[in-house]
Design an enzyme around this catalytic site. Structure first.
Site, PDB file in Angstrom:
ATOM      1  N   GLN A  56       0.846  -1.198   0.000  1.00 41.71           N
ATOM      2  CA  GLN A  56       0.000   0.000   0.000  1.00 41.71           C
ATOM      3  C   GLN A  56       0.880   1.246   0.000  1.00 41.71           C
ATOM      4  OE1 GLN A  56      -3.348  -0.522   3.104  1.00 41.71           O
ATOM      5  NE2 GLN A  56      -1.852  -2.072   3.613  1.00 41.71           N
ATOM      6  N   HIS A  79      -1.494   1.628  -4.186  1.00 39.60           N
ATOM      7  CA  HIS A  79      -1.851   3.046  -4.046  1.00 39.60           C
ATOM      8  C   HIS A  79      -0.966   3.985  -4.849  1.00 39.60           C
ATOM      9  CE1 HIS A  79      -3.892   1.958   0.070  1.00 39.60           C
ATOM     10  NE2 HIS A  79      -4.609   1.596  -0.981  1.00 39.60           N
ATOM     11  N   CYS A  99      -5.579  14.984 -19.438  1.00 42.94           N
ATOM     12  CA  CYS A  99      -5.581  15.076 -20.897  1.00 42.94           C
ATOM     13  C   CYS A  99      -5.283  13.677 -21.458  1.00 42.94           C
ATOM     14  CB  CYS A  99      -4.556  16.088 -21.369  1.00 42.94           C
ATOM     15  SG  CYS A  99      -2.852  15.570 -21.108  1.00 42.94           S
TER      16      CYS A  99
HETATM   17  P1  OAD Z   1      -1.025   2.943   9.032  1.00 42.48           P
HETATM   18  O1  OAD Z   1      -0.263   4.143   9.449  1.00 42.48           O
HETATM   19  O2  OAD Z   1      -2.512   3.011   9.099  1.00 42.48           O
HETATM   20  O3  OAD Z   1      -0.581   1.671   9.895  1.00 42.48           O
HETATM   21  C1  OAD Z   1       0.780   1.387  10.113  1.00 42.48           C
HETATM   22  C2  OAD Z   1       0.848   0.104  10.919  1.00 42.48           C
HETATM   23  O4  OAD Z   1       2.201  -0.259  11.041  1.00 42.48           O
HETATM   24  C3  OAD Z   1       0.287   0.231  12.344  1.00 42.48           C
HETATM   25  O5  OAD Z   1      -0.615  -0.831  12.566  1.00 42.48           O
HETATM   26  C4  OAD Z   1       1.529   0.098  13.233  1.00 42.48           C
HETATM   27  O6  OAD Z   1       1.240  -0.581  14.433  1.00 42.48           O
HETATM   28  C5  OAD Z   1       2.434  -0.725  12.355  1.00 42.48           C
HETATM   29  N1  OAD Z   1       3.875  -0.542  12.599  1.00 42.48           N
HETATM   30  C6  OAD Z   1       4.565   0.586  12.940  1.00 42.48           C
HETATM   31  N2  OAD Z   1       5.870   0.353  12.985  1.00 42.48           N
HETATM   32  C7  OAD Z   1       6.062  -0.954  12.656  1.00 42.48           C
HETATM   33  C8  OAD Z   1       7.201  -1.799  12.513  1.00 42.48           C
HETATM   34  N3  OAD Z   1       8.438  -1.351  12.716  1.00 42.48           N
HETATM   35  N4  OAD Z   1       6.993  -3.099  12.176  1.00 42.48           N
HETATM   36  C9  OAD Z   1       5.735  -3.578  11.968  1.00 42.48           C
HETATM   37  N5  OAD Z   1       4.630  -2.824  12.085  1.00 42.48           N
HETATM   38  C10 OAD Z   1       4.780  -1.536  12.415  1.00 42.48           C
HETATM   39  O7  OAD Z   1      -0.538   2.574   7.561  1.00 42.48           O
HETATM   40  P2  OAD Z   1      -1.266   1.672   6.462  1.00 42.48           P
HETATM   41  O8  OAD Z   1      -1.955   0.533   7.080  1.00 42.48           O
HETATM   42  O9  OAD Z   1      -0.253   1.403   5.430  1.00 42.48           O
HETATM   43  O10 OAD Z   1      -3.613   5.351   1.888  1.00 42.48           O
HETATM   44  O11 OAD Z   1      -2.331   2.684   5.907  1.00 42.48           O
HETATM   45  C11 OAD Z   1      -3.124   2.271   4.826  1.00 42.48           C
HETATM   46  C12 OAD Z   1      -3.405   3.432   3.923  1.00 42.48           C
HETATM   47  O12 OAD Z   1      -3.960   4.511   4.693  1.00 42.48           O
HETATM   48  C13 OAD Z   1      -2.175   4.053   3.287  1.00 42.48           C
HETATM   49  O13 OAD Z   1      -1.745   3.393   2.126  1.00 42.48           O
HETATM   50  C14 OAD Z   1      -2.651   5.432   2.966  1.00 42.48           C
HETATM   51  C15 OAD Z   1      -3.341   5.754   4.265  1.00 42.48           C
HETATM   52  O14 OAD Z   1      -4.300   6.740   4.182  1.00 42.48           O
HETATM   53  C16 OAD Z   1      -3.457   6.078   0.793  1.00 42.48           C
HETATM   54  O15 OAD Z   1      -2.551   6.859   0.654  1.00 42.48           O
HETATM   55  C17 OAD Z   1      -4.527   5.838  -0.209  1.00 42.48           C
END
Ligand code: OAD
Length: 307
Positions: A158, A176, A188
């Site tokens: 993502q 994404h 365009c």
């Molecule tokens: P989030 O910011 O929602 O979630 C990040 C996740 O990573 C959380 O559950 C954290 O607990 C976990 N996390 C943080 N550090 C970590 C580590 N070192 N190892 C493992 N896990 C860790 O991000 P996404 O789930 O990617 O959409 O968010 C989904 C979408 O929401 C994104 O692609 C973006 C956003 O709005 C668009 O841009 C369309």
């Protein structure tokens, strides 16, 4: 059953035995039994309700079990979210320091916001491009990139930061889009297809479409927009696999959040790797709580040892 209850249940049943091998065996049995009944949560760091040594046994056994499944799997699919890039210094979206705590997505990540104030939206994306340009792929990206060299491994992300690409990942499915690509906002006829522009800073802001001279926008999926159907098809197809890993995602944004359930429904062994629990934790077969940049290298090491 709650996560702590599961861990306590397993922990209690082994405290009576002094024999390490026997304990490992029993944990193995319980793990394989539980895998068919309920998700297992394994915490990689010492937790108040489980002895550290016991946690280590749980961790070792769960990782070894996963590694042996992966070693014999024909198809393994991983799906990543912002957490996989956290150790590289790229901010996540949700959580205490998440971008969506400080900024409103409706002001910065929708077509309406862009039409209303393209300069503001570009200011935000220019700042993020600058941030990401200074980051390097971490151990999690590197392990996934090495796995992607094998036929049968597929990676869906993502993330728009392209750190998987910079780590050398093959056949990446980017749900994404990418902040390093632009497209015509109108669009365009010629500017519908994204073009790459990795310049930091961009020489003109907001940048313009080279085809029609209108406004260019980041080629990322904004809220309220549809994902590219061909990309979704590729991701959906990748949910047919033997092992499905969902890594570093809060599992709240669809369709990505639904892929792990889809994979499980098709018979995959499902695993979550995250520093905290998410809505997916109670649905997966194995929930590994810890940083992806530590867990993935551990799995890779076990895979190497099993050869
Ligand atoms: P989030 O910011 O929602 O979630 C990040 C996740 O990573 C959380 O559950 C954290 O607990 C976990 N996390 C943080 N550090 C970590 C580590 N070192 N190892 C493992 N896990 C860790 O991000 P996404 O789930 O990617 O959409 O968010 C989904 C979408 O929401 C994104 O692609 C973006 C956003 O709005 C668009 O841009 C369309």
């Amino acid at each position: 059953m709650g996560r702590c209850a599961q861990r306590d249940g397993v922990a209690c049943s082994h405290r009576r035995s002094d024999d390490l091998q026997l304990r490992r065996c029993r944990v193995d049995e319980q793990l394989s039994q539980l895998a068919h009944e309920a998700p297992i949560a394994v915490f990689l760091e010492e937790c108040c309700c489980v002895e550290a040594s016991h946690t280590q046994i749980m961790t070792d056994t769960a990782l070894a079990d996963l590694a042996s499944r992966m070693a014999t799997a024909r198809r393994v699919t991983a799906m990543t979210g912002a957490g996989v890039s956290a150790a590289s210094g790229v901010p996540t979206f949700r959580g205490a320091d998440g971008l969506w705590r400080r900024y409103r997505p409706e002001d910065l990540a929708t077509p309406v916001a862009f039409a209303h104030d393209p300069s503001l939206v570009w200011e935000w994306y220019a700042w993020r491009r600058e941030q990401v340009a200074a980051c390097r792929p971490n151990a999690a990206h590197n392990v996934l990139a090495r796995w992607s060299q094998h036929d049968g491994f597929r990676l869906i992300t993502q993330n728009v930061d392209d750190l998987h690409g910079r780590a050398g990942t093959r056949g990446l499915v980017r749900l994404h889009g990418s902040i390093w690509e632009l497209k015509c906002f109108k669009p365009c006829a010629n500017g519908e297809r994204p073009w790459r522009d990795e310049r930091v800073p961009l020489p003109e802001q907001p940048p313009l479409c080279p085809h029609c001279g209108g406004l260019a926008r980041p080629a990322v999926v904004w809220f309220g927009e549809s994902l590219d159907s061909a990309v979704v098809d590729r991701a959906f197809e990748a949910t047919t696999c033997d092992v499905f890993l969902t890594i570093g995602t809060s599992a709240v944004v669809y369709p990505a959040a639904g892929f792990v359930d889809e994979a499980r429904a098709k018979g995959a062994f499902t695993v979550e790797i995250n520093t905290e629990t998410t809505p997916a934790s109670s649905c997966v077969d194995l929930s590994l709580i810890g940083p992806a940049e530590e867990i993935l290298p551990s799995i890779e090491q076990l895979l190497a040892e099993s050869k």
